[in-house]
Write a protein that holds these residues in place. Structure first.
Motif, PDB file in Angstrom:
ATOM      1  N   LYS A  44       0.838  -1.213   0.000  1.00 57.71           N
ATOM      2  CA  LYS A  44       0.000   0.000   0.000  1.00 57.71           C
ATOM      3  C   LYS A  44       0.874   1.266   0.000  1.00 57.71           C
ATOM      4  O   LYS A  44       0.628   2.203  -0.751  1.00 57.71           O
ATOM      5  CB  LYS A  44      -0.950  -0.015   1.201  1.00 57.71           C
ATOM      6  N   GLN A  64      -5.149   4.147 -11.663  1.00 57.84           N
ATOM      7  CA  GLN A  64      -6.506   4.452 -12.164  1.00 57.84           C
ATOM      8  C   GLN A  64      -6.928   3.423 -13.225  1.00 57.84           C
ATOM      9  O   GLN A  64      -6.415   3.406 -14.355  1.00 57.84           O
ATOM     10  CB  GLN A  64      -6.637   5.870 -12.727  1.00 57.84           C
ATOM     11  N   SER A  65      -7.918   2.612 -12.839  1.00 56.07           N
ATOM     12  CA  SER A  65      -8.352   1.505 -13.710  1.00 56.07           C
ATOM     13  C   SER A  65      -8.728   1.964 -15.119  1.00 56.07           C
ATOM     14  O   SER A  65      -8.375   1.312 -16.109  1.00 56.07           O
ATOM     15  CB  SER A  65      -9.525   0.765 -13.064  1.00 56.07           C
TER      16      SER A  65
END
Ligand SMILES: N[C@@H](CCC(=O)N[C@@H](CS)C(=O)NCC(=O)O)C(=O)O
Length: 203
Positions: A44, A64-65
Motif C-alpha cells: 500500500k 486508475q483503472s
C-alpha cells in the motif's frame, strides 16, 4: 518490456484490464493480492494513491483503472479513430462506472437486514434505471455500444461480473442484448482461454 498488473484476487476494477490484456494476446504478470489480508503495508505504501489496480510497463507505472484500460485498449485497436466517437464511448464507460458507484455501498454493509434492503434497492431501482438504457444503446449499435467491439464492452462485462459477485445476483438476466453481449465477450480469443483457467472469486 516486462508488463505487470497488480490487483486483488477479485474481478472488481481489475478484471476488465485482464480481459483486454488477454484479448490483445499480451504476456503480463498477473500479480494478485489477498483482499482479506489487505492492507499489506509495504505494498500500500508503495502505491501512488495507496490503491489498486496498478499497471507497470518496464520502469513506467500507471494507476486508475480507466486510464490503464483506455491505454491498453488504444494499443489493442479497441478505441475508435474518430475523436467524437471516442468521447461518446468515454461517456458510456463513465455511465457504467456511475452504475457501479450507485451499488458499491453493498460491499461495506455488514448488517444482514440492511444488506438485504440495499440489494432490493439495487435490483428494483438501480439496475432497471441503468440497464434499460444500456440495453437500448446496445440495440442501437447492433449489440455493441459503438457499433463494434471497443473497450466499453470490456469495462461493461467487468463491472457486471463484479456487481454479480458482490450483490449475489445475475443482474443482466432481464436484458437479452446484454446477455448476448456477455456471451460474445466470453467467447473471444484469449478471453475464452483465460476464463477457462481462472480460479473462482469469493467475497
Ligand atoms: N478510481 C480508482 C479507484 C481504485 C480503488 O478504489 N481501488 C480499491 C479496490 S477496487 C482499493 O485499492 N482498495 C483498497 C484500499 O483503498 O486500501 C480506480 O478506478 O482505479
Amino acid at each position: 518490456m516486462a508488463k505487470k498488473l497488480h490487483y486483488f484476487h477479485l474481478n472488481g476494477l481489475g478484471e476488465s484490464i485482464r480481459y483486454i490484456l488477454h484479448y490483445a494476446g499480451e504476456k503480463f504478470e498477473d500479480i494478485r493480492y489477498d483482499y482479506s489480508k489487505w492492507p499489506i503495508k509495504e505494498v500500500k505504501d508503495s502505491l501512488p494513491y495507496g490503491q489498486l489496480p496498478l499497471y507497470e510497463e518496464g520502469n513506467k507505472s500507471l494507476n486508475q483503472s480507466l486510464a490503464i484500460a483506455r491505454y491498453l485498449a488504444s494499443k489493442a485497436n479497441l478505441l475508435p479513430a474518430d475523436a467524437w466517437q471516442q468521447a461518446v464511448l468515454d461517456a458510456t464507460v463513465f455511465n457504467i462506472y456511475d452504475f457501479w458507484s450507485n451499488c458499491k455501498k453493498i460491499i461495506f454493509e455488514k448488517d444482514p437486514e440492511k444488506k438485504a434492503a440495499i440489494k432490493k434497492e439495487i435490483l428494483t431501482e438501480i439496475v432497471p434505471y441503468y440497464f434499460s438504457r444500456f440495453e437500448k444503446e446496445l440495440k442501437a449499435g447492433n449489440g455493441f455500444f459503438g457499433g463494434k467491439l471497443t473497450w466499453a464492452e470490456f469495462i461493461f462485462i467487468g463491472i457486471i461480473e463484479t456487481a454479480n459477485l458482490f450483490i449475489d445476483a445475475t443482474i443482466e438476466q432481464d436484458y437479452p442484448t446484454v446477455v448476448a453481449l456477455l456471451k460474445k465477450i466470453r467467447s473471444l480469443p484469449g478471453v475464452k482461454e483465460y476464463i477457462a483457467t481462472r480460479k473462482p472469486y469469493t467475497v
